[in-house]
Design an enzyme around this catalytic site. Structure first.
Site, mmCIF file in Angstrom:
data_model
loop_
_atom_site.group_PDB
_atom_site.id
_atom_site.type_symbol
_atom_site.label_atom_id
_atom_site.label_comp_id
_atom_site.label_asym_id
_atom_site.label_seq_id
_atom_site.Cartn_x
_atom_site.Cartn_y
_atom_site.Cartn_z
ATOM 1 N N PHE A 39 0.849 -1.202 0.000
ATOM 2 C CA PHE A 39 0.000 0.000 0.000
ATOM 3 C C PHE A 39 0.877 1.242 0.000
ATOM 4 O O PHE A 39 1.711 1.432 0.891
ATOM 5 C CB PHE A 39 -0.921 -0.015 1.233
ATOM 6 C CG PHE A 39 -1.880 -1.175 1.236
ATOM 7 C CD1 PHE A 39 -3.143 -1.058 0.669
ATOM 8 C CD2 PHE A 39 -1.514 -2.398 1.791
ATOM 9 C CE1 PHE A 39 -4.024 -2.129 0.656
ATOM 10 C CE2 PHE A 39 -2.389 -3.483 1.788
ATOM 11 C CZ PHE A 39 -3.649 -3.349 1.222
ATOM 12 N N VAL A 77 2.269 -1.821 4.500
ATOM 13 C CA VAL A 77 2.022 -0.387 4.354
ATOM 14 C C VAL A 77 3.367 0.339 4.338
ATOM 15 O O VAL A 77 4.207 0.115 5.206
ATOM 16 C CB VAL A 77 1.170 0.130 5.528
ATOM 17 C CG1 VAL A 77 0.920 1.625 5.408
ATOM 18 C CG2 VAL A 77 -0.145 -0.634 5.609
ATOM 19 N N CYS A 78 3.545 1.229 3.381
ATOM 20 C CA CYS A 78 4.805 1.981 3.300
ATOM 21 C C CYS A 78 4.937 2.927 4.496
ATOM 22 O O CYS A 78 4.037 3.731 4.768
ATOM 23 C CB CYS A 78 4.868 2.789 2.014
ATOM 24 S SG CYS A 78 6.283 3.908 1.976
ATOM 25 N N VAL A 79 6.059 2.832 5.171
ATOM 26 C CA VAL A 79 6.259 3.617 6.387
ATOM 27 C C VAL A 79 6.282 5.125 6.096
ATOM 28 O O VAL A 79 5.626 5.909 6.800
ATOM 29 C CB VAL A 79 7.537 3.165 7.139
ATOM 30 C CG1 VAL A 79 8.780 3.289 6.280
ATOM 31 C CG2 VAL A 79 7.718 3.948 8.428
ATOM 32 N N GLY A 82 2.886 6.362 5.006
ATOM 33 C CA GLY A 82 2.008 6.286 6.164
ATOM 34 C C GLY A 82 2.214 7.450 7.121
ATOM 35 O O GLY A 82 1.264 8.091 7.560
#
Lengths: 119, 134
Positions: A39, A77-79, A82
């Site tokens: 994501f 999820v991409c840090v 995010g």
């Protein structure tokens, strides 16, 4: 076949998240593997456990969580994306994990096909 | 396709080198796609992949010289395209039709590129293992 998925759009705002979910379900039903769903961009909002759609609507976030629980699909999820959008560990729905963009590139390398769902 | 993925013998981080193409179709500002797309490009270079970039549609504006973003209060990230060479990302393809439709000349771009026709761009895409569009 082994699929990697990339989702670049937020839930409800855009069809991409729905199409990606339907694609994952269909691929698994046909006996394929979904190695990872990554994501990115506003797609990170697919992972927010604070999401509360009206009751007569589909629950996109819970749908992903259920998919992970049932099929062991890796939801990442991409840090950085995010953090930009206030999506952190504390408000992550079950089945999702936060990691770096390297996981997306790795998905491109390891999967037979990386399928992008975006605008 | 000349070989199946099985023949390549994929293993996690097992020295597999694939052809990645990042397709940029959006203007640099107004949405975050160009900026966050560029972040993926930099990471993929660290994975020692065969990386190329394609610029089509309004994506060609990403490479135009002299971007001034002060009034927008967003960061001008266009110098990053100049740094790509240091990451061994040297294959930048720009669609000729997209330049012409917008009245942009090649000498107005901030990095050396290969200008290709839409047809040639299609052929380049056909050669890729992974295409990621933003």
């Amino acid at each position: 076949m082994n699929f990697g998925l990339l989702i670049n759009e937020g839930p409800y705002n855009h069809q991409a998240a729905d199409t990606a979910y339907q694609f994952a379900r269909a691929a698994l039903a046909k006996g394929h593997r979904v190695q990872r769903v990554f994501f990115y961009n506003d797609g990170v909002n697919n992972a927010s456990k604070l999401t509360e759609p009206p009751q007569d609507d589909r629950h996109i976030v819970n749908r992903w969580s259920k998919l992970a629980q049932e099929s062991g699909v890796d939801l990442v999820v991409c840090v950085a994306a995010g953090l930009r959008r206030g999506l952190v560990e504390d408000n992550l729905a079950p089945g999702f994990r936060i990691s770096g963009l390297g996981q997306l590139v790795e998905s491109g390398i390891e999967a037979d096909r990386l399928v992008v769902f975006g605008d | 396709m000349t070989e199946t993925r099985d023949e390549i013998g994929l293993e996690a981080g097992g020295g597999v080198r694939k052809k990645f193409m990042f397709v940029n179709r959006k203007a640099p500002y107004g949405t975050i796609y160009a900026l966050e797309g560029l972040e993926v490009v930099l990471i993929s270079a660290a994975f020692d992949q065969d990386v190329s970039l394609a610029f089509l549609d309004d994506g060609v504006y990403q490479l135009v010289k002299g971007q001034q973003t002060k009034g927008l209060e967003v960061k001008n990230f266009s110098p990053t395209y100049r740094a790509l060479e240091g990451y061994d990302v040297e294959k930048l393809y720009v669609e000729r039709e997209a330049l012409e439709a917008r009245g942009i000349r090649e000498d107005q771009l901030l990095v050396p590129v290969q200008v290709v026709s839409a047809r040639e761009m299609g052929q380049l895409m056909e050669q890729q293992d992974v295409i990621i569009g933003f």
